[in-house]
Motif scaffolding. Structure first.
Motif, mmCIF file in Angstrom:
data_model
loop_
_atom_site.group_PDB
_atom_site.id
_atom_site.type_symbol
_atom_site.label_atom_id
_atom_site.label_comp_id
_atom_site.label_asym_id
_atom_site.label_seq_id
_atom_site.Cartn_x
_atom_site.Cartn_y
_atom_site.Cartn_z
ATOM 1 N N GLY A 172 0.810 -1.203 0.000
ATOM 2 C CA GLY A 172 0.000 0.000 0.000
ATOM 3 C C GLY A 172 0.850 1.261 0.000
ATOM 4 O O GLY A 172 0.537 2.233 -0.673
ATOM 5 N N ALA A 173 1.941 1.219 0.758
ATOM 6 C CA ALA A 173 2.828 2.386 0.823
ATOM 7 C C ALA A 173 3.486 2.654 -0.519
ATOM 8 O O ALA A 173 3.578 3.807 -0.972
ATOM 9 C CB ALA A 173 3.888 2.175 1.901
ATOM 10 N N LEU A 174 3.937 1.618 -1.181
ATOM 11 C CA LEU A 174 4.623 1.787 -2.462
ATOM 12 C C LEU A 174 3.705 2.334 -3.541
ATOM 13 O O LEU A 174 4.156 3.028 -4.459
ATOM 14 C CB LEU A 174 5.240 0.460 -2.913
ATOM 15 C CG LEU A 174 6.441 -0.035 -2.087
ATOM 16 C CD1 LEU A 174 6.880 -1.411 -2.550
ATOM 17 C CD2 LEU A 174 7.593 0.959 -2.163
ATOM 18 N N ARG A 175 2.418 2.034 -3.429
ATOM 19 C CA ARG A 175 1.459 2.569 -4.404
ATOM 20 C C ARG A 175 1.400 4.093 -4.333
ATOM 21 O O ARG A 175 1.040 4.750 -5.312
ATOM 22 C CB ARG A 175 0.061 1.985 -4.157
ATOM 23 C CG ARG A 175 -0.149 0.590 -4.725
ATOM 24 C CD ARG A 175 -1.632 0.268 -4.852
ATOM 25 N NE ARG A 175 -2.315 0.303 -3.571
ATOM 26 C CZ ARG A 175 -2.485 -0.760 -2.778
ATOM 27 N NH1 ARG A 175 -2.009 -1.941 -3.146
ATOM 28 N NH2 ARG A 175 -3.116 -0.655 -1.625
ATOM 29 N N ASN A 176 1.739 4.643 -3.183
ATOM 30 C CA ASN A 176 1.663 6.090 -2.991
ATOM 31 C C ASN A 176 2.994 6.801 -3.242
ATOM 32 O O ASN A 176 3.097 8.009 -2.999
ATOM 33 C CB ASN A 176 1.192 6.400 -1.565
ATOM 34 C CG ASN A 176 -0.237 5.964 -1.329
ATOM 35 O OD1 ASN A 176 -1.077 6.078 -2.218
ATOM 36 N ND2 ASN A 176 -0.516 5.462 -0.141
ATOM 37 N N ILE A 177 3.989 6.064 -3.712
ATOM 38 C CA ILE A 177 5.295 6.664 -3.991
ATOM 39 C C ILE A 177 5.529 6.612 -5.499
ATOM 40 O O ILE A 177 5.751 5.534 -6.060
ATOM 41 C CB ILE A 177 6.431 5.916 -3.257
ATOM 42 C CG1 ILE A 177 6.183 5.943 -1.741
ATOM 43 C CG2 ILE A 177 7.787 6.538 -3.591
ATOM 44 C CD1 ILE A 177 7.174 5.121 -0.943
ATOM 45 N N PRO A 178 5.459 7.738 -6.192
ATOM 46 C CA PRO A 178 5.586 7.732 -7.651
ATOM 47 C C PRO A 178 6.846 7.054 -8.164
ATOM 48 O O PRO A 178 6.815 6.422 -9.227
ATOM 49 C CB PRO A 178 5.563 9.218 -8.015
ATOM 50 C CG PRO A 178 4.715 9.835 -6.957
ATOM 51 C CD PRO A 178 5.070 9.090 -5.705
ATOM 52 N N ASP A 219 11.349 12.384 -0.756
ATOM 53 C CA ASP A 219 10.321 11.365 -0.492
ATOM 54 C C ASP A 219 9.902 10.567 -1.715
ATOM 55 O O ASP A 219 8.892 9.869 -1.681
ATOM 56 C CB ASP A 219 9.088 12.031 0.117
ATOM 57 C CG ASP A 219 8.339 12.923 -0.859
ATOM 58 O OD1 ASP A 219 8.919 13.272 -1.916
ATOM 59 O OD2 ASP A 219 7.171 13.262 -0.571
ATOM 60 N N GLY A 220 10.653 10.656 -2.805
ATOM 61 C CA GLY A 220 10.282 9.901 -3.999
ATOM 62 C C GLY A 220 8.979 10.345 -4.629
ATOM 63 O O GLY A 220 8.388 9.629 -5.429
ATOM 64 N N GLY A 221 8.512 11.547 -4.245
ATOM 65 C CA GLY A 221 7.259 12.076 -4.785
ATOM 66 C C GLY A 221 6.030 11.711 -3.986
ATOM 67 O O GLY A 221 4.902 11.989 -4.422
ATOM 68 N N MET A 222 6.228 11.120 -2.808
ATOM 69 C CA MET A 222 5.082 10.626 -2.011
ATOM 70 C C MET A 222 4.046 11.710 -1.730
ATOM 71 O O MET A 222 2.839 11.449 -1.722
ATOM 72 C CB MET A 222 5.608 10.044 -0.699
ATOM 73 C CG MET A 222 4.564 9.420 0.185
ATOM 74 S SD MET A 222 5.294 8.634 1.621
ATOM 75 C CE MET A 222 5.911 10.071 2.530
ATOM 76 N N LEU A 223 4.490 12.933 -1.491
ATOM 77 C CA LEU A 223 3.549 13.989 -1.123
ATOM 78 C C LEU A 223 2.999 14.755 -2.319
ATOM 79 O O LEU A 223 2.283 15.749 -2.160
ATOM 80 C CB LEU A 223 4.205 14.967 -0.144
ATOM 81 C CG LEU A 223 3.902 14.683 1.334
ATOM 82 C CD1 LEU A 223 4.420 13.313 1.749
ATOM 83 C CD2 LEU A 223 4.467 15.755 2.227
ATOM 84 N N LEU A 224 3.319 14.311 -3.523
ATOM 85 C CA LEU A 224 2.787 14.996 -4.706
ATOM 86 C C LEU A 224 1.294 14.765 -4.874
ATOM 87 O O LEU A 224 0.582 15.611 -5.410
ATOM 88 C CB LEU A 224 3.528 14.517 -5.965
ATOM 89 C CG LEU A 224 4.999 14.912 -6.072
ATOM 90 C CD1 LEU A 224 5.610 14.300 -7.318
ATOM 91 C CD2 LEU A 224 5.145 16.437 -6.094
ATOM 92 N N ALA A 225 0.838 13.611 -4.458
ATOM 93 C CA ALA A 225 -0.586 13.265 -4.639
ATOM 94 C C ALA A 225 -1.459 14.091 -3.702
ATOM 95 O O ALA A 225 -1.150 14.199 -2.527
ATOM 96 C CB ALA A 225 -0.789 11.781 -4.391
#
Length: 245
Positions: free
Chosen positions: A200-206, A239-245
Motif C-alpha cells: 500500500g505504501a509503495l502505491r503512494n510513492i511515484p 520522499d520519492g514524490g510521495m507527497l505529490l498526490a
C-alpha cells in the motif's frame, strides 16, 4: 574544484549509529571527512548485532540525547566543527504517544534534543562558519493519525530549522533540513516488514520504491557543500514524490 570533497573537515552526526544517520555519516567519511557519531549504546562494539549499523572508520561516543543534561555534560572531541547533522529520532506505537509519558519521551528525543545539540555545538560551528542539517520527516507536512508526538516533533523540527537558519546566518552558520519520506530502517519496520502495508505504501510513492539512507545522504552532502551556499532555512522533501498526490 570538487565541491563535495570534505577532506580536512570535521563532521558530527547525532544519531549516526544506525539508519539514516549512519548512511549520512559514511557518505561524509567516504568523501574525506573526519566523522564522529553519537549513539545510545555503551560502545561501537555493541552495534555488531544491528543490520542498520556500520561504525568502522567513525569516531563513536555514547550520548543519550533523551536527557538534555547528557548533552550539556559531554565533552566534544574537537575544537572546530564544520558540519553538524542531527538525525536522532524515535517513534512509539500502540497509542503510547497519546499518553503524556510517551508523548514527552518522543518530544524530548525528536525536538528538545535538537536545540540542546545545536546549543552545544554553536561555538565550534561558528568558528568554522559551518553548516547544521536537521533530519525531520515528511510527517511534518501531513498528519500521522497514530503518532501525535512524532508528528508534533517533526513539525517542530521544521520550524526550528527555519528559525535557527535566520538567527544564526549572520554568525556564518547555515542551517537547513531534510524531510525523508518512507525509508527502510528499524523505525519503519512496522510498515516495511509487513508485505500488505508495504504494498500500500509503495502505491503512494511515484518512484515506486522505498528511500534509502544513501538517498538522504545525497541531500545532506549537498546542503553541507558550497553547492548550497545560498540555501538557508529550507527543508528539502526527499520522499520519492510521495507527497505529490
Amino acid at each position: 574544484m570538487n565541491e563535495l570533497d570534505f577532506s580536512n573537515k570535521t563532521v558530527l552526526v547525532v544519531g549516526g549509529s544506525s539508519g539514516i544517520g549512519n548512511g549520512i555519516a559514511h557518505a561524509f567519511r567516504e568523501r574525506g571527512a573526519t566523522v564522529h557519531v553519537w549513539g545510545t549504546r555503551a560502545s561501537a562494539l555493541d552495534y555488531t548485532d544491528s543490520a542498520d549499523s556500520r561504525l568502522d572508520g567513525l569516531g563513536y561516543t555514547q550520548v543519550d540525547v533523551s536527557d538534555a543534561a547528557n548533552i550539556e555534560r559531554c565533552a566534544l572531541p574537537f575544537d572546530r566543527l564544520d558540519v553538524l547533522v542531527q538525525a536522532q529520532g524515535t517513534v512509539l506505537y500502540d497509542r503510547q504517544e497519546f499518553k503524556t509519558p510517551g508523548f514527552r519521551k518522543v518530544l524530548d528525543i525528536n525536538l528538545t534534543s535538537l536545540m540542546a545539540c545545536a546549543d552545544k555545538c554553536y561555538g565550534p560551528l561558528r568558528e568554522a562558519r559551518g553548516a547544521m542539517i536537521v533530519v525531520s520527516s515528511a510527517a511534518a507536512f501531513h498528519s500521522t493519525r497514530g503518532n501525535p508526538a512524532y508528528n508534533a516533533s517533526k513539525t517542530g523540527a521544521f520550524g526550528l530549522t527555519r528559525t535557527l537558519g535566520e538567527a544564526w546566518a549572520r554568525e556564518g552558520i547555515r542551517v537547513n533540513g531534510i524531510a525523508p519520506g518512507l525509508v527502510d530502517t528499524k523505525l519503519t519496520r512496522v510498515t516495511t516488514g509487513n508485505p500488505k502495508r508495504l504494498e500500500g505504501a509503495l502505491r503512494n510513492i511515484p518512484l515506486g520504491r522505498l528511500g534509502t539512507p544513501q538517498d538522504m545522504a545525497g541531500a545532506a552532502l549537498f546542503l553541507a557543500s558550497p553547492l548550497s551556499a545560498y540555501v538557508l532555512g529550507q527543508t528539502l522533501l526527499v520522499d520519492g514524490g510521495m507527497l505529490l498526490a
